[in-house]
Scaffold this motif. Sequence first.
Motif, PDB file in Angstrom:
ATOM      1  N   GLU A  87      -2.554  -3.068  10.632  1.00 26.70           N
ATOM      2  CA  GLU A  87      -3.403  -2.218   9.793  1.00 26.70           C
ATOM      3  C   GLU A  87      -2.558  -1.327   8.890  1.00 26.70           C
ATOM      4  N   ALA A  88      -1.487  -0.754   9.457  1.00 30.45           N
ATOM      5  CA  ALA A  88      -0.685   0.223   8.721  1.00 30.45           C
ATOM      6  C   ALA A  88       0.116  -0.410   7.595  1.00 30.45           C
ATOM      7  N   ARG A  89       0.340  -1.721   7.676  1.00 34.13           N
ATOM      8  CA  ARG A  89       1.113  -2.389   6.617  1.00 34.13           C
ATOM      9  C   ARG A  89       0.448  -2.250   5.246  1.00 34.13           C
ATOM     10  N   LEU A  90      -0.840  -2.053   5.254  1.00 35.60           N
ATOM     11  CA  LEU A  90      -1.573  -1.930   3.998  1.00 35.60           C
ATOM     12  C   LEU A  90      -1.472  -0.527   3.410  1.00 35.60           C
ATOM     13  N   LEU A  91      -0.892   0.399   4.172  1.00 31.87           N
ATOM     14  CA  LEU A  91      -0.893   1.803   3.776  1.00 31.87           C
ATOM     15  C   LEU A  91       0.499   2.257   3.327  1.00 31.87           C
ATOM     16  N   ASP A  92       0.961   1.669   2.250  1.00 32.36           N
ATOM     17  CA  ASP A  92       2.234   2.028   1.645  1.00 32.36           C
ATOM     18  C   ASP A  92       1.932   2.583   0.255  1.00 32.36           C
ATOM     19  N   PRO A  93       2.116   3.896   0.031  1.00 30.12           N
ATOM     20  CA  PRO A  93       1.741   4.482  -1.262  1.00 30.12           C
ATOM     21  C   PRO A  93       2.360   3.785  -2.468  1.00 30.12           C
ATOM     22  N   ASP A  94       3.635   3.401  -2.379  1.00 27.76           N
ATOM     23  CA  ASP A  94       4.282   2.749  -3.522  1.00 27.76           C
ATOM     24  C   ASP A  94       3.637   1.403  -3.838  1.00 27.76           C
ATOM     25  N   LYS A  95       3.373   0.617  -2.797  1.00 29.83           N
ATOM     26  CA  LYS A  95       2.732  -0.677  -3.008  1.00 29.83           C
ATOM     27  C   LYS A  95       1.301  -0.506  -3.519  1.00 29.83           C
ATOM     28  N   MET A  96       0.620   0.506  -3.031  1.00 35.21           N
ATOM     29  CA  MET A  96      -0.744   0.754  -3.487  1.00 35.21           C
ATOM     30  C   MET A  96      -0.757   1.123  -4.973  1.00 35.21           C
ATOM     31  N   LEU A  97       0.201   1.932  -5.393  1.00 35.68           N
ATOM     32  CA  LEU A  97       0.286   2.290  -6.807  1.00 35.68           C
ATOM     33  C   LEU A  97       0.473   1.058  -7.679  1.00 35.68           C
TER      34      LEU A  97
ATOM     35  N   LYS B  50      -0.296  -2.199  -6.818  1.00 33.48           N
ATOM     36  CA  LYS B  50      -1.297  -3.246  -6.655  1.00 33.48           C
ATOM     37  C   LYS B  50      -2.734  -2.779  -6.889  1.00 33.48           C
ATOM     38  N   VAL B  51      -3.053  -1.546  -6.529  1.00 34.91           N
ATOM     39  CA  VAL B  51      -4.442  -1.071  -6.647  1.00 34.91           C
ATOM     40  C   VAL B  51      -4.475   0.315  -7.291  1.00 34.91           C
ATOM     41  N   PRO B  52      -3.974   0.426  -8.529  1.00 36.49           N
ATOM     42  CA  PRO B  52      -3.907   1.742  -9.174  1.00 36.49           C
ATOM     43  C   PRO B  52      -5.269   2.416  -9.347  1.00 36.49           C
ATOM     44  N   ALA B  53      -6.320   1.622  -9.546  1.00 38.82           N
ATOM     45  CA  ALA B  53      -7.649   2.219  -9.704  1.00 38.82           C
ATOM     46  C   ALA B  53      -8.095   2.883  -8.405  1.00 38.82           C
ATOM     47  N   PHE B  54      -7.809   2.252  -7.274  1.00 39.35           N
ATOM     48  CA  PHE B  54      -8.157   2.831  -5.983  1.00 39.35           C
ATOM     49  C   PHE B  54      -7.327   4.085  -5.722  1.00 39.35           C
ATOM     50  N   VAL B  55      -6.068   4.058  -6.132  1.00 34.67           N
ATOM     51  CA  VAL B  55      -5.213   5.237  -5.981  1.00 34.67           C
ATOM     52  C   VAL B  55      -5.805   6.415  -6.753  1.00 34.67           C
ATOM     53  N   GLU B  56      -6.322   6.159  -7.939  1.00 32.85           N
ATOM     54  CA  GLU B  56      -6.922   7.236  -8.728  1.00 32.85           C
ATOM     55  C   GLU B  56      -8.155   7.796  -8.026  1.00 32.85           C
ATOM     56  N   VAL B  57      -8.931   6.922  -7.384  1.00 29.71           N
ATOM     57  CA  VAL B  57     -10.079   7.386  -6.597  1.00 29.71           C
ATOM     58  C   VAL B  57      -9.603   8.305  -5.472  1.00 29.71           C
ATOM     59  N   LEU B  58      -8.555   7.883  -4.780  1.00 30.53           N
ATOM     60  CA  LEU B  58      -8.019   8.702  -3.687  1.00 30.53           C
ATOM     61  C   LEU B  58      -7.475  10.028  -4.209  1.00 30.53           C
ATOM     62  N   ARG B  59      -6.827   9.991  -5.354  1.00 30.60           N
ATOM     63  CA  ARG B  59      -6.253  11.208  -5.945  1.00 30.60           C
ATOM     64  C   ARG B  59      -7.356  12.249  -6.186  1.00 30.60           C
TER      65      ARG B  59
ATOM     66  N   VAL C  19      -2.006  11.786   2.421  1.00 27.08           N
ATOM     67  CA  VAL C  19      -3.175  11.349   3.199  1.00 27.08           C
ATOM     68  C   VAL C  19      -2.964   9.917   3.687  1.00 27.08           C
ATOM     69  N   VAL C  20      -2.493   9.051   2.810  1.00 24.54           N
ATOM     70  CA  VAL C  20      -2.234   7.655   3.175  1.00 24.54           C
ATOM     71  C   VAL C  20      -1.200   7.582   4.300  1.00 24.54           C
ATOM     72  N   ARG C  21      -0.116   8.331   4.159  1.00 20.94           N
ATOM     73  CA  ARG C  21       0.909   8.334   5.205  1.00 20.94           C
ATOM     74  C   ARG C  21       0.365   8.911   6.505  1.00 20.94           C
ATOM     75  N   GLY C  22      -0.532   9.885   6.396  1.00 20.31           N
ATOM     76  CA  GLY C  22      -1.157  10.449   7.592  1.00 20.31           C
ATOM     77  C   GLY C  22      -1.993   9.429   8.343  1.00 20.31           C
ATOM     78  N   VAL C  23      -2.735   8.621   7.608  1.00 17.69           N
ATOM     79  CA  VAL C  23      -3.552   7.586   8.242  1.00 17.69           C
ATOM     80  C   VAL C  23      -2.659   6.548   8.917  1.00 17.69           C
ATOM     81  N   ALA C  24      -1.564   6.167   8.257  1.00 18.31           N
ATOM     82  CA  ALA C  24      -0.635   5.211   8.856  1.00 18.31           C
ATOM     83  C   ALA C  24      -0.048   5.766  10.153  1.00 18.31           C
ATOM     84  N   SER C  25       0.288   7.044  10.155  1.00 12.35           N
ATOM     85  CA  SER C  25       0.819   7.690  11.353  1.00 12.35           C
ATOM     86  C   SER C  25      -0.227   7.747  12.454  1.00 12.35           C
ATOM     87  N   LEU C  26      -1.469   8.040  12.068  1.00 11.94           N
ATOM     88  CA  LEU C  26      -2.575   8.061  13.032  1.00 11.94           C
ATOM     89  C   LEU C  26      -2.724   6.707  13.712  1.00 11.94           C
ATOM     90  N   MET C  27      -2.641   5.641  12.932  1.00 13.35           N
ATOM     91  CA  MET C  27      -2.791   4.295  13.486  1.00 13.35           C
ATOM     92  C   MET C  27      -1.648   3.966  14.446  1.00 13.35           C
TER      93      MET C  27
END
Length: 234
Positions: free
Chosen positions: A114-124, A126-135, A146-154
């Motif tokens: 699950e956490a493999r999907l939560l890399d801020p650099d890769k998200m920027l 591959k999914v910049p529109a989603f990153v803007e939503v999160l921002r 927040v993304v790193r926090g979720v990865a740590s939680l997992m």
Amino acid sequence: MEKPTLLLLHGALGSPETLQPLAKRLAGDFTVKSFAFAGHGGREVDTETFNLPHFAAEVLAFLVEQETAPVHVFGYSMGGYAALLAASQEPKRFASITTLGTKLDWSPESAAAEARLLDPDKMLAKVPAFVEVLRQRHAPADWAAVVRGVASLMAAAGANPPLTATDFAALSVPVQVLMGDGDLTPERGDASRTLAAQLPHGHYAVLPNTPHPIERVDISDLANRVQRFAVAHS
């Protein structure tokens, strides 16, 4: 007659705003309430409070402050797990719980997947529109934190799952476990069904044509399922 309370709990990377379409659908039957978990929706990101046990404690604190009678709860994804963990500690505060897309089983392997999907650099990249939503959703907090926090939680949940099969078997609260058919990897589907079967008052259902993102769920169908289950246990 006073309407019963329904508490809506958002998922990881989410906020109460993501559950507004569901809240509007259910407002006629319930007094709908919600709040943002620590580190979400603009709240400070702190590693000490960004974990499932703390989120469960926030659920209980909210209920102690806001409610005197048992409440109905809908928890999406991570919010569903927080609700179940809270109910395992103080079941008398819950009339019913419905979860959607909640990962019930945790292991180091599944957490890593699950956490493999939560890399801020890769998200920027591959999914910049989603990153803007999160921002925008988590401002003024840093979305990447927040993304790193979720990865740590997992990772923490995988290393030490807060709920065991024994905990599920002991949970006295009526629980409706909903999974979308587009959210069912073999591992997640089998484990969710197995653990849901341990619940003394559990109901498991698969929603057709339903992926994981709450934005792509049939809100009318979901609202009807939440409403019927809550009414049956009022």
